[in-house]
Design an enzyme around this catalytic site. Structure first.
Site, PDB file in Angstrom:
ATOM      1  N   LYS A  54       0.748  -1.379  -0.140  1.00  7.11           N
ATOM      2  CA  LYS A  54      -0.067  -0.183   0.101  1.00  7.11           C
ATOM      3  C   LYS A  54       0.919   1.264  -0.096  1.00  7.11           C
ATOM      4  CE  LYS A  54      -3.736  -2.630   2.136  1.00  7.11           C
ATOM      5  NZ  LYS A  54      -4.595  -3.099   3.328  1.00  7.11           N
ATOM      6  N   GLN A  73      -5.309  -1.789   9.552  1.00  4.23           N
ATOM      7  CA  GLN A  73      -5.070  -3.155   8.928  1.00  4.23           C
ATOM      8  C   GLN A  73      -5.659  -4.274   9.902  1.00  4.23           C
ATOM      9  OE1 GLN A  73      -3.782  -3.369   5.903  1.00  4.23           O
ATOM     10  NE2 GLN A  73      -4.077  -5.715   6.030  1.00  4.23           N
ATOM     11  N   ASP A 131     -11.285   2.579   3.576  1.00  4.52           N
ATOM     12  CA  ASP A 131     -11.217   0.882   3.650  1.00  4.52           C
ATOM     13  C   ASP A 131     -13.154   0.634   3.518  1.00  4.52           C
ATOM     14  OD1 ASP A 131      -9.672  -0.698   3.572  1.00  4.52           O
ATOM     15  OD2 ASP A 131      -9.564  -1.136   5.773  1.00  4.52           O
TER      16      ASP A 131
END
Ligand code: GUN
Length: 295
Positions: free
Chosen positions: A56, A100, A126
């Site tokens: 990322k 995450q 997200d």
């Protein structure tokens, strides 16, 4: 590109063209003195998560998005994680926040999701906040209309692959395998909004094969290596494989037995090089969108 009889749906290539578009939009934002920034919270030492976060960071750098990583020891407590989310929520230089997953096992599932749900929906790039997940069902269907919030990155990437290959999905019968909060559920909602007829199968489904036999599109997010075999899928199927597993010999494989299925079906996304790069490009797209909305 073909492999066996199936057309290969090349996520690496499609993601590259998406990143090119994002790069142009980031350059335009810089003319307004806005540099998109993604904050990532990483907890403990989960090797796959550390690798995903590195990917990322690399993709962000390539398109001109800055990143800041907040890496916590596994011993961190919930209140410290909440405090970090609160600080990032109120930092106007941060456009997107990503926690995450998974968090270390010492946190219950409810605790893990409570950290995700503390992120302001306007910074939830997200797309995992319930407000953003709900908006998929209730918005007017325009993928990025301002009222829609953010769509979760993996389903958004899968939809992009399907639309690139098939164009309009209207009227097609789509079968989604797996009902997770990150992939299966939002995928089924997105496909419904795209006017497909959707069947959502999962671990308690009776006779999965019966559902697969009438599928035009199959999105497999079951988390089981090589679950889908050639005899279970029709020749006309377009298959998106969300799974990623490391075999004992070190090679990667998906939830689909690629060698046999690719020799039968109409089209398939490979692992690696299918959904993975699209998930990351979709995240960059969401961060860019968050920064654009801040103007
Ligand atoms: N872990 C596996 N997939 C994802 C994802 O899409 N988002 C986050 N935050 N963590 C993940």
């Amino acid at each position: 590109m073909t492999q066996g009889t199936a057309t290969l749906i090349n996520g690496t290539q499609i993601a590259k063209s998406l990143r090119q578009d994002i790069k142009t939009r980031v350059a335009r934002l810089k003319e307004h003195s806005i540099i998109p920034k993604l904050a990532v919270m990483l907890v403990g030492g989960h090797p796959p998560s550390e690798i995903y976060v590195k990917y990322k960071q690399k993709a962000a750098k390539e398109v001109g998005i800055t990143t800041e990583i907040h890496h916590f020891e596994e011993s961190v407590d919930l209140d410290t994680l909440y405090a970090c989310v609160d600080q990032l929520n109120h930092d106007s230089s941060v456009h997107g926040i990503l926690v995450q997953l998974p968090l270390p096992k010492k946190f219950s599932s409810q605790e893990m999701w409570s950290v995700v749900e503390r992120v302001f929906p306007s910074k939830d790039v997200d797309g995992l906040h319930p407000a953003n997940q709900g908006l998929i069902s209730f918005s007017n269907g325009a993928a990025h209309s301002p009222e829609q919030g953010f769509v979760a990155c993996t389903p958004l990437g899968c939809l992009h692959l399907l639309k690139t290959h098939l164009g309009d999905l209207e009227g097609l019968h789509a079968v989604v395998i797996g009902r997770s909060r990150i992939v299966g559920q939002p995928m089924a909602n997105l496909l419904t909004k795209a006017n497909a007829t959707v069947t959502l199968c999962h671990s308690r489904t009776r006779d999965l094969e019966r559902h697969l036999q009438i599928a035009d599109v199959i999105v497999v997010a079951a988390g089981i290596p090589k679950l889908i075999k050639a005899h279970t899928v029709p020749e006309k199927a377009v298959i998106i494989d969300v799974g990623i597993h490391r075999l004992e010999d070190g090679r990667l494989c998906g939830d689909v037995d690629f060698a046999e299925v690719s020799a039968k079906v109409s089209a398939i996304s490979p692992v690696p090089g299918g959904v993975g790069p699209m998930t990351i490009a979709s995240l960059m797209n969401n961060v860019c969108l968050a920064a654009e909305r801040s103007i």
